[in-house]
Write an enzyme that holds these catalytic residues in place. Structure first.
Site, short mmCIF file in Angstrom:
data_model
loop_
_atom_site.label_atom_id
_atom_site.label_comp_id
_atom_site.label_asym_id
_atom_site.label_seq_id
_atom_site.Cartn_x
_atom_site.Cartn_y
_atom_site.Cartn_z
N CYS A 131 0.83 -1.20 0.00
CA CYS A 131 0.00 0.00 0.00
C CYS A 131 0.87 1.25 0.00
CB CYS A 131 -0.92 0.02 1.22
SG CYS A 131 -2.04 1.43 1.21
N ASN A 193 -0.49 -3.81 -7.07
CA ASN A 193 -1.17 -2.73 -6.36
C ASN A 193 -0.95 -1.45 -7.17
OD1 ASN A 193 -2.44 -1.15 -4.33
ND2 ASN A 193 -1.64 -2.50 -2.75
N GLY A 245 -6.02 -1.85 -13.78
CA GLY A 245 -6.60 -1.25 -14.96
C GLY A 245 -7.57 -2.14 -15.73
#
Length: 303
Positions: A131, A193, A245
């Site tokens: 993250c 990520n 995506g």
């Protein structure tokens, strides 16, 4: 008749489509819109040991073909998730769910995973070491093969369910980190990520996001994600979940050809809440268009 079924670490999925963590909550909000049991499974909101309010606002910025977010792992903490969120989820989703876990220390990861591992509805643990939106945690573990391996080993020591390590694209050699996770016992790899990005407001001449930078996602990152899935598939002998995506049935097939066993859909859910339902519905006709009888047969076929 085409077959959309795949198997992910011994658990069968009706199809490979999985809403990505952070874009689907705990499922029940989307269940008000459509029957979410049409999904292969989904990865629920990133969960940490303690409750987190997240980053200050504003924490979303739009971009061409994507968006930047710095939500900062806002969640009620693992004990509240088990006590309150999972019972509500069970009423509307009747399959195994993927538990997404984040942490700020190896002990955090192990503690949270050990608790979620005991939950009957949890089929897999997706361990987020990638993250980019939080300080002193998350991605710090995902940019070093040694640190990634240490988290993997600690989680595997306290769990019995399949562990998928979610990797960061913000690295020089993604394959080296994937191999380190595999060597430490990971059952699979999730990637990618978000990329790290930012926007500046021309009127204020300051960063749009209070956190300055955040995770860049959306259609613009698909070629990068596809390339990394392709590289990791060649580097490891464990399953890969591809994401980044993805917004169509064609994208799902392309990811699987690169090496993904299952495919997560993230930012598309924030643009269109029916995105995953529509992708699942479009898969059979898209398979027929490209002469694919069985989805599980095409995994890695681009190699």
């Amino acid at each position: 008749m085409v077959d959309t079924k795949v198997t992910l670490s011994g658990i069968g999925l009706d199809n490979p489509v999985i809403p990505a963590s952070g874009t689907f909550g705990y499922g029940y909000e989307f269940a008000e819109l459509y029957d979410i049991n049409c999904l292969g499974t989904f990865s629920f909101k990133g969960t940490t040991r303690e409750a987190r309010f997240g980053n200050p606002t504003p924490r979303i910025a739009e971009c061409t073909q994507g968006l930047i977010n710095a939500v900062g792992l806002q969640n009620p903490g693992v004990e509240a998730v088990i006590r309150e969120e999972l019972p509500k989820l069970k009423k509307c989703f009747h399959k195994k769910v993927m538990a997404n876990v984040s942490g700020f220390s190896i002990e955090d990861y192990a503690h949270t995973c050990a608790l979620l591992d005991k939950e009957e509805q949890v089929g897999w643990l997706e361990v987020n070491i990638s993250c980019p939106n939080v300080h002193n945690g998350g991605m710090a573990f995902g940019v070093s093969p040694q640190a990634a391996a240490e988290v993997t080993a600690a989680v595997k020591e306290v769990t019995s369910k399949p562990v998928y390590m979610k990797l960061s694209p913000n690295v020089t050699d993604i394959a080296a980190i994937a191999k380190a996770c595999e060597a430490a016992g990971a059952d699979g790899i999730s990637l990618i990520n978000t990329l790290l990005g930012m926007r500046i407001d021309l009127k204020t001449k300051r960063p749009v996001i209070a956190n300055t930078m955040g995770g860049f996602s959306g259609p613009a990152i698909f070629p990068v994600a596809l390339r990394m899935v392709y590289q990791v598939y060649e580097a490891v002998d464990i399953p890969v979940i591809g994401m980044g995506g993805v917004r169509s049935a064609e994208d799902v097939i392309e990811m699987m050809l690169a090496g993904a066993t299952a495919v997560e859909v993230g930012a598309a859910n924030l643009v269109n809440p029916y995105a995953c339902r529509d992708i699942v519905a479009a898969l059979p006709a898209t398979m027929e268009k490209y002469g694919i009888a069985n989805l599980s047969d095409i995994i890695g076929k681009a190699h």
